[in-house]
Design an enzyme around this catalytic site. Structure first.
Site, short mmCIF file in Angstrom:
data_model
loop_
_atom_site.label_atom_id
_atom_site.label_comp_id
_atom_site.label_asym_id
_atom_site.label_seq_id
_atom_site.Cartn_x
_atom_site.Cartn_y
_atom_site.Cartn_z
N LYS A 1 0.85 -1.19 0.00
CA LYS A 1 0.00 0.00 0.00
C LYS A 1 0.89 1.24 0.00
O LYS A 1 1.95 1.25 0.64
CB LYS A 1 -0.88 -0.06 1.26
CG LYS A 1 -2.01 0.94 1.35
CD LYS A 1 -2.83 0.67 2.63
CE LYS A 1 -4.00 1.62 2.79
NZ LYS A 1 -4.79 1.31 4.02
N SER B 1 -9.76 1.23 3.09
CA SER B 1 -8.91 2.02 2.23
C SER B 1 -7.86 1.20 1.47
O SER B 1 -7.35 1.66 0.46
CB SER B 1 -8.19 3.09 3.05
OG SER B 1 -7.28 2.50 3.96
N SER C 1 -9.77 -1.28 7.18
CA SER C 1 -9.18 -1.03 5.87
C SER C 1 -8.44 -2.21 5.24
O SER C 1 -8.09 -2.16 4.06
CB SER C 1 -8.24 0.17 5.92
OG SER C 1 -8.99 1.36 5.94
#
Lengths: 98, 478
Positions: free
Chosen positions: B80, B155, B179
């Site tokens: 990420k 996310s 997330s």
């Protein structure tokens, strides 16, 4: 009654150092008011005698030996990300207004 | 032409084959890069590493020279874009960090590298982790692999979609309120949020520091256990990090029995708002577990109904504090037209932050501001205490808790972008684990019109060693 007025948005935006246009402030007032309205449900909870939590795994002060540790990065690498640099210093715009 | 390599095979098998020379890391990385290109329309990643293939060849040469590499020898993965990494930019999907190149790497990245894994790309996310769909990325949303008209969740949506698309063998992400788990649910993969502090946060861009947890997204539970084993454990550079267990987290070969395991089904997650097909799947799972001798009962945790409200006070408060560092002075975007320091702050933050980051900073500033602190922030911290007490009490009677990961499968792109509260409600079943600091995993449970949804399993703090074998057994059962 709405808690977050346009004036309130401007007050907190100033505290947070974020510029907002008048149009944005109007939108944000509605959005932030909906969020504050949503979290308002906690006002009805009985928290008498309940200690607040800020650390969940039970760690207390974490100490280390008081010895000098060398930084793992050098100055040039760190300064490479600064918007403006001069003689190894970060340049900022003037601090005083007027 | 890249050789056809199945990047979805078990990580342990792939690493063993690389180590013994049956496969090369270069072949795996080439396959990964080819797949990234082939599926680029899903916009899962923000940058592809230009050094990945070179790193893979170094690993292959070391193996040829007789060296033993590590448990993830030669395996391509995606991080990420809120992990600081050496060979790419790190943006957190925000314009305010667009010119940023990290001068050091995150602990998790260091550990993956040391275990032989090769980072091939940086995954898209809701900017700074603020969101449940990746639509808050300043660089455009990612798309759901099952149907590109739908969101991948967030996310860590880019990270989850990348694994589902087979763009790499696994990914890593962060979970502040769901997330890792919610996008894993939406994309049909496994997402593990470990106990708070088990994976050090040093080198990960902070969102809500008392919540942020780091974990893997994988194709199966055994892979998640292997990756956790590599990245878990204390590091001096994060004072809140905790010790790993002595024997590690990899699944053992010992036969696991579901018989006698005590499982609580969270009552509050089965009520209004839960999709009826997901409800049916949960009921079927409960019946299956019972047929294997597990003791399953519905259990009530009334405070979970307050969890989301507490979360949306505490996390924005921490966000407003953590995001104060983006001031246009030391790094990141700096407004060129500013004429004094005050304007540098104000204009850089106005132009650099997206709408959701601004909303959260302003809410956080409001609840922490003079006169409101006790009514909001301190009160929410006490509600956190109540929630922890309820979970403690329930874990006195049950080994595990079970429920859906999210109330619905993925929604359409654009469906909730103008309604922050509707977007926040996606996290309603995941935030409690972060408020309480416990480990929680989402594993694929079923599909509605091809759109996947997940099953969430939770255990007490530091009990990944129980949760992972249990989740593995449930995965086999489903």
């Amino acid at each position: 009654m709405s808690k977050i007025t346009t004036d309130e948005v401007e007050r907190i935006a100033k505290l947070a150092r974020i510029g907002v246009t008048p149009a944005e402030a109007k939108n944000l007032a509605g959005e932030l008011d909906a969020i504050v309205d949503f979290v308002e449900q906690l006002q009805a909870v009985d928290i008498e005698g309940v200690e607040p939590t800020d650390q969940v795994t039970g760690l207390e002060n974490v100490l280390r030996d008081d010895v000098v540790k060398r930084a793992s990065q050098n100055r040039d690498e760190l300064l490479a990300n600064a918007p403006q640099v001069q003689d190894g210093y970060i340049v900022v715009k003037r601090v005083m207004n007027g | 032409m890249a050789k056809a390599v199945d990047l979805k095979r078990p990580l342990a098998d792939l690493a063993a084959e690389v180590q013994t020379g049956k496969l090369t890391s270069a072949e795996l990385v080439e396959a990964s890069l080819a797949r990234l290109k082939e599926t680029e329309n899903y916009h899962t990643v923000l940058e592809i590493s230009s050094t990945a293939l070179q790193q893979a060849k170094v690993i292959d040469n070391r193996i040829a020279a007789g060296e033993t590499i590590g448990p993830l020898a030669g395996i391509p993965y995606i991080a990420k874009d809120n992990f600081l990494t050496a060979d790419t930019h790190t943006t957190a999907a925000s314009h305010i960090l667009e010119p940023f190149k990290a001068p050091y790497q995150a602990v998790a990245i260091e550990r993956l590298e040391a275990a032989g894994a090769v980072m091939v790309a940086k995954a898209n996310l809701d900017a700074f982790g603020h969101g449940a769909s990746t639509e808050n990325s300043d660089f455009g949303a990612s798309k759901n692999p099952a149907d590109p008209e739908y969101v991948p969740g967030g996310s860590s949506g880019g990270s989850a979609a990348a694994v589902a698309l087979g763009q790499a063998c696994f990914s890593i992400g962060t979970d502040t309120g769901g997330s890792l788990r919610q996008p894993s649910s939406y994309c049909g993969v496994v997402g593990l949020k470990p106990t708070y502090g088990l994976v050090p946060r040093y080198g990960v861009i902070a969102m809500g520091s008392s919540f942020d947890s780091i974990g893997p997204i994988t194709n199966r539970v055994a892979d998640a256990a292997l990756v956790l084993d590599v990245i878990a454990g204390r590091d001096d550079r994060d004072a809140t990090s905790i010790e790993r267990v002595h024997d590690g987290y990899r699944l053992s070969d010992i036969e696991y029995t579901l018989s006698g395991q005590k499982i609580g089904v969270i009552k509050e997650y089965l009520g209004d708002g839960l999709d009826s097909s997901i409800k049916k799947s949960i009921d079927q799972t409960v019946a299956l577990l019972k047929s294997k001798g597990a003791v399953v009962e519905v259990v009530s945790l009334p405070a979970v109904k307050l969890a989301l409200a507490a979360y949306y006070i505490l996390v924005p408060a921490e966000v407003s504090s953590n995001l104060a560092r983006y001031d246009g002075v030391k790094y990141g975007y700096s407004a060129p037209e500013a004429e004094n320091l005050e304007e540098t702050y104000r204009l850089s933050r106005e132009e650099g932050f997206g709408a959701e980051a601004k909303r959260r900073i302003l809410i956080g500033t409001y609840v922490l501001s003079s006169g409101y602190y006790d009514a909001y922030y301190k009160r929410a911290q006490s509600v956190r205490t109540k929630l922890i007490a309820e979970f403690d009490a329930v874990f006195g009677k049950f080994d595990f808790l079970l429920g859906p990961t999210a109330p619905t499968p993925a929604f359409k792109l654009g469906a909730k972008v103008n309604d922050p509260i509707a977007m926040y409600l996606n996290d309603i079943m995941t935030v409690s684990a972060n408020l309480v600091g416990i480990p929680s995993i989402s594993i694929p449970l079923g599909e509605i019109n091809k759109l996947p949804y997940g099953l969430q399993l939770m255990a007490p703090q530091r009990r990944e060693t129980d949760l992972l074998p249990f989740a593995n057994a449930v995965e086999e059962l489903l």
